[in-house]
Design an enzyme around this catalytic site. Structure first.
Site, PDB file in Angstrom:
ATOM      1  N   LYS A  88      -5.041   3.024  19.299  1.00  0.00           N
ATOM      2  CA  LYS A  88      -5.460   1.616  19.407  1.00  0.00           C
ATOM      3  C   LYS A  88      -4.660   0.886  20.490  1.00  0.00           C
ATOM      4  O   LYS A  88      -5.214   0.099  21.257  1.00  0.00           O
ATOM      5  CB  LYS A  88      -5.277   0.920  18.049  1.00  0.00           C
ATOM      6  N   LYS A 121       9.270   8.167  10.609  1.00  0.00           N
ATOM      7  CA  LYS A 121       8.685   7.333  11.666  1.00  0.00           C
ATOM      8  C   LYS A 121       9.776   6.629  12.479  1.00  0.00           C
ATOM      9  O   LYS A 121       9.508   6.068  13.535  1.00  0.00           O
ATOM     10  CB  LYS A 121       7.709   6.327  11.064  1.00  0.00           C
ATOM     11  N   LYS A 180       3.843   0.200  11.601  1.00  0.00           N
ATOM     12  CA  LYS A 180       3.359   1.335  10.817  1.00  0.00           C
ATOM     13  C   LYS A 180       4.117   1.373   9.498  1.00  0.00           C
ATOM     14  O   LYS A 180       5.097   0.647   9.315  1.00  0.00           O
ATOM     15  CB  LYS A 180       3.531   2.652  11.571  1.00  0.00           C
ATOM     16  N   ARG A 181       3.637   2.187   8.600  1.00  0.00           N
ATOM     17  CA  ARG A 181       4.301   2.359   7.312  1.00  0.00           C
ATOM     18  C   ARG A 181       5.787   2.669   7.528  1.00  0.00           C
ATOM     19  O   ARG A 181       6.146   3.458   8.388  1.00  0.00           O
ATOM     20  CB  ARG A 181       3.612   3.501   6.564  1.00  0.00           C
ATOM     21  N   THR A 190      -2.832   7.028  14.423  1.00  0.00           N
ATOM     22  CA  THR A 190      -4.024   6.417  15.019  1.00  0.00           C
ATOM     23  C   THR A 190      -3.687   5.096  15.696  1.00  0.00           C
ATOM     24  O   THR A 190      -4.404   4.670  16.593  1.00  0.00           O
ATOM     25  CB  THR A 190      -5.123   6.170  13.962  1.00  0.00           C
ATOM     26  N   HIS A 237      -3.342  16.051   6.241  1.00  0.00           N
ATOM     27  CA  HIS A 237      -2.779  14.923   6.982  1.00  0.00           C
ATOM     28  C   HIS A 237      -1.262  14.932   7.061  1.00  0.00           C
ATOM     29  O   HIS A 237      -0.679  13.961   7.545  1.00  0.00           O
ATOM     30  CB  HIS A 237      -3.216  13.597   6.342  1.00  0.00           C
TER      31      HIS A 237
END
Length: 1006
Positions: free
Chosen positions: A852, A742, A736-737, A848, A427
């Site tokens: 969504k 990110k 998100k985290r 992911t 991952h």
């Protein structure tokens, strides 16, 4: 089973739905169902008092094909109402006087659980009978979210439960809101695992999930004036109605101790610290199917006799309960901080507990299904174990240990079985996330497993040598160092001998070699030459002793004098040259030792990802670009050795939770325009929307649904933060985290630049230049990740300043939603219009949440990273806002930066200066801004290329504003995003895993 009539009122309720011989209720021999309820139990659930006993029909008796009585689930509101009332009074978690929503939720959940248990037991019994191959998904995280609406939705009983609760004076939505999220995960890893369980059940694949039952979760996030504050999750404080504790399903787990060879000549792991694990089972229902699979969570404890009563009575209370505390804390929190040695030990204990408990359980089930004749060669034909990332890596040595030490198999047998059974999902490509464990720590905690890992490592080295050959030793050495499981550990002697190089010949070495090979007279001559290079004291002694030699020896002495005379002329030069040669030899020997020996200044480590690749039969990435990076970079040499192991399985999300249940209005539109609701199970039907993309009627309905969802989120934001936002603004969301790769920092700096430009304009110019936006952030920063917490603090400071600026008003709002979780996502995603997936290219495995958002008609802005690449291909390039450097450019850009050749865009320098001006408060952001500056150094040099991509990002955001002004065009883009999202269903992903990795087939429960 007895064919008697309905059981008596005094029957024990916890045995509802039991099936004979079911391991879920091992002592059960008959179905026992709560049928009769006393009058007046509606207290707190309505005003009408009943005058006679009520017959519950939520579980109806029927006759199975075999003639034995069974039960089916009723689908009428009346029987559901009776069941809820029964649980309110007879399986209470609240006082009789309580009338609150929590009591209604628990009673409703227990009512649903009754129905799930019936299907659950039927599923298990059918699997036992069929004895087919079953998949077991091991993950440290399962981010389930709330269960009530998902469960009744999959059972297709949403309307009936809504009506039943209405009759009892409650609203289903309000009742569902009281359910806490199960705090069993943090980010995409855990949410993916939960989506997979939903798809496995829906598609009738035989499978179970295994995880740990974290009492306090990761943490609950509060946002204060100082930024993020972490407090323990309280999701279990009032109990968890969806789980059933299996006190009879318990296994021992050992730590520490030592390995000895017993009288049976087998190795035995003895002594140390022993704990017990207890199973907690959570039913996972499929959609429109009877199949209900299991998520088994482990808790940890020790027996009561481990409580030191004597110490307690002596006042040593902490010491008395030390064993209990040490065992229970293993399942206290997800990802405990590991900066300390205690934290590292606890994390490793967690990982081993998950692996050992789950494998023991799997093996017990295999042996039971095999009956009296257990054939271990069939184990991989009945069992598939999937490791979700590297956390469950210890499955490999643990399965080997059990098969060899407990079951008596040979090493070769156990290794073949293990490799055929286990598979690994990667991952991440981040080096720090490819787990490494201290070899010393592991030797102390798991001594037998280290022995097994060392042998696997030795066999791996042999395989690499056999494959590569010995011609190019330099390249072979690089491969061995890159691929071996043990890092900074001495190579075995057999490997070291391959790299022994002839020493460079000094004058001394050359002379000695000549003496060995030359005729005797010459040997003597050369030997004396060597002696003449020795210190004079040594030579004088030799000459003195030469007087006692024979005449032949005396001749050699005379020759020695002649040579000595020659050496007197050149002696100093030769001695100097000899010293230089010896120094060169020492350097070469030191270099050779460095290459082949461990470096005492560095720790010895176990590389878990390498062990996963070696010990499993399949390795998969989770998006096409990620899988390519895995093959070409992360595991390049492994891919060359075993190309057949490597696969891609692009992630997916369940359309049930992420469209059908969280966005019911949009679901209605989809069903109406597609002409069927089959899209819930076959998302390829969503592509049919493309032919209506220009339909004005659909556009009107589409925008109305989006606005309704935005109104709900505006209300939610006010409740959680106090900020008031306009539903007329664009809802721009990044949830998100919190992590530097990110790039929430890129987003908020873009907002700061936007704000600065607004402040430089007149009110009229602002309205003409900018589209109104509500910029929403959500996500947790790991408790010890200082830079991520700085980013959270910065976002909240920017939000406070902008949201209180009267010049800006509704033109720009910034919101950080606290404690982001699945339930919050289910609110935000349906309301989203623009979603940011802006990670540094090549660093996001898949993502992911991007799937969504696309499913719900949200348009993405992002880099060519992770699943963004495939989403853009499916929805169309014109319906995706692309910016930033590509993955294949990143290494070159970092190298350019290191050489001092990077030139920062003036707009980037402008925004950093604005931040440092103090406009966002008194907090010092020099550390945060400093990470974006400089050319080298830890925590500097803009490793994640925020500055490089900043101008491209700003220009792309200008295109977003322009597109949003054209609402007709924007709506079309939104529709095409939903239509193009069909590929990203977890159903598709699970079909691929089942066929290419697990080799399992659907089994329909009759």
């Amino acid at each position: 089973m007895a064919s008697s009539s309905i059981p008596s009122r005094s029957a024990s309720f916890p045995r509802v739905g039991c099936i004979p011989r079911s391991p879920f209720f091992l002592s059960s021999t008959t179905f026992v169902v709560p049928v009769v309820f006393s009058a007046g139990i509606r207290r707190g659930f309505g005003s009408r008092r009943l005058g006679r006993p009520i017959s519950v029909r939520s579980v109806k008796q029927s006759v199975t094909d075999g003639g034995a009585p069974g039960f089916v689930i009723a689908d009428d509101a009346a029987s559901i109402t009776s069941s809820i009332k029964y649980h309110a009074d007879f399986t209470p978690s609240f006082s009789l006087e309580s009338v609150d929503l929590s009591k209604a939720y628990f009673a409703a959940a227990q009512s649903v659980r009754d129905a799930l248990i019936i299907n659950w037991n039927a599923t298990y019994e059918h699997y036992e009978k069929m004895n087919m191959k079953q998949a077991y998904y091991l993950s440290m995280e399962f981010l389930q979210g709330r269960a009530l609406l998902n469960a009744i939705g999959n059972l297709e009983l949403t309307g009936q439960y809504a009506e039943a609760l209405s009759q009892l004076g409650h609203n289903l939505e309000n009742v569902a809101e009281t359910e806490p999220d199960a705090a069993l995960g943090n980010g995409g890893l855990g949410r993916l695992a939960s989506c997979f369980l939903d798809s496995l059940a829906t598609l009738n694949y035989p499978a179970w999930g295994y995880g740990l039952r974290y009492r306090y979760g990761l943490f609950k996030q509060n946002i204060t004036k100082d930024g993020q504050e972490e407090v323990a999750e309280n999701w279990l404080e009032m109990g968890y109605p969806w789980e059933i504790v299996r006190y009879d399903v318990s296994y021992p787990v050992k730590f520490y101790g030592k390995v000895v060879i017993g009288s049976d000549e087998k190795k035995h792991w003895i002594g140390g610290e022993d704990i017990e694990v207890i199973a907690h089972d959570v039913p996972i229902p499929g959609y429109r199917t009877k199949t209900t699979i299991n998520l088994r969570l482990w808790s940890t404890k020790v027996p009561s006799e481990c409580f030191d009563l004597e110490a307690f009575n002596c006042g040593e209370h902490t010491k008395a309960s030390e064993a209990h505390a040490n065992a229970e804390k293993i399942c206290y929190i997800l990802y405990p901080g590991d900066d300390s040695i205690e934290g590292k030990i606890l994390r490793l204990k967690q990982q081993y507990t998950l692996c050992s408990a789950s494998l023991q359980d799997i093996i017990v089930r295999f042996e039971k299904r095999s009956g009296s004749s257990v054939n271990w060669e069939e184990f991989p034909d009945k069992v598939a174990v999937q490791m979700n990332d590297t956390h469950p890596t210890l499955c490999i040595p643990e399965l080997m240990r059990i098969l060899i030490d407990v079951k008596g198999l040979s090493w070769d047998q156990a290794w073949k079985i293990t490799q055929r059974t286990v598979a690994y999902t990667n991952h991440t490509v981040l080096p720090e996330a490819l787990e490494k464990w201290s070899l010393e720590l592991m030797q102390k905690l798991l001594p037998r497993h280290v022995e097994i890992i060392e042998k696997i490592d030795n066999e791996l080295l042999n395989d690499i040598i056999l494959d590569h050959g010995k011609e190019d030793l330099e390249l072979l050495e690089k491969k061995l160092k890159d691929m071996r499981i043990l890092d900074n550990v001495d190579f075995p002697d057999s490997v070291q001998k391959l790299f022994e190089k002839p020493k460079k010949e000094t004058r001394k070495g050359s002379l000695e070699k000549t003496l060995v090979e030359a005729p005797a007279p010459l040997q003597s001559e050369k030997k004396l030459q060597v002696e003449n290079l020795k210190p004079s004291s040594v030579l004088d002694n030799k000459v003195e002793s030469g007087k006692k030699l024979s005449d032949k020896a005396q001749t050699k002495t005379d020759l020695s004098k002649k040579i000595k005379a020659e050496e007197e002329i050149h002696g100093e030069e030769e001695e100097k040259k000899e010293e230089e040669d010896e120094e060169d030899d020492d350097e070469e020997e030191e270099e050779e030792e460095t290459l082949l020996k461990s470096n005492p200044k560095l720790p010895k480590m176990v590389r878990m990802a390498n062990l996963c690749v070696v010990g499993g039969h399949a390795v998969n990435g989770v998006a096409e670009i990620h899988s390519d990076i895995v093959k070409q970079d992360v595991f390049q040499n492994f891919y060359k050795l075993w190309p057949e192991k490597f696969q891609n399985k692009t992630n997916g999300v369940t359309p049930r939770r992420w469209i059908r249940f969280c966005n019911p209005e949009l679901s209605g539109i989809l069903t109406k325009w597609i002409g069927t609701d089959e899209w819930v199970l076959n998302t390829e039907k969503l592509a049919d929307l493309r032919k209506f993309a220009d339909n004005e009627d659909l556009h009107l309905e589409w925008r109305e649904v989006k606005r309704n969802n935005k109104l709900k989120v505006a209300s939610f934001i006010k409740e959680k933060t106090g900020y008031i936002v306009s539903p007329n603004s664009m809802f721009d969301i990044q949830v998100k985290r919190i992590h530097e790769y990110k790039r929430q920092l890129l987003n908020i700096l873009g907002i700061v630049y936007r704000y600065k430009k607004m402040k430089e304009m007149s009110a009229k110019e602002r309205l003409l230049s900018f589209v109104p936006r509500v910029c929403i952030f959500g996500g947790k920063a790991f408790a010890t990740y200082v830079q991520a917490k700085r980013i959270v603090k910065f976002i909240t400071d920017v939000a406070f300043t902008i949201n209180h600026d009267p010049d800006i008003g509704d033109l720009l709002k910034v919101v950080f939603v606290p404690d982001y979780n699945v339930s919050v996502a289910e609110k935000l995603i349906p309301a989203s219009e623009l979603s940011q997936h802006i990670s540094t290219a090549g660093m996001e495995a898949s993502g992911t949440s991007n799937m969504k958002f696309a499913m719900n008609g949200c348009i993405l802005i992002g880099t060519l990273d992770g699943a963004n690449v495939e989403i853009r291909e499916e929805v169309g390039e014109d319906n995706f806002f692309l910016f930033g450097a590509r993955a294949d450019e990143i290494a070159g850009l970092r190298e350019e930066r290191a050489k001092g050749k990077f030139k920062s865009d003036p707009r980037f320098e402008e925004v950093k200066k604005f931040v440092r001006s103090g406009v966002f408060g008194i907090h010092n952001y020099n550390e945060l801004m400093g990470s974006l500056e400089g050319n080298e150094g830890f925590g500097r040099a803009d490793y994640f290329l925020v500055g490089k991509d900043f101008p491209s990002y700003l220009e792309c955001q200008e295109k977003v504003d322009e597109a949003y002004r054209d609402q007709k065009g924007w709506t079309k883009m939104s529709i095409l995003n939903t239509a193009g999202s069909y590929k990203f269903s977890s159903d598709r992903t699970i079909h691929e895993y089942a066929k290419a990795i697990w080799d399992i087939k659907p089994v329909v429960v009759p």
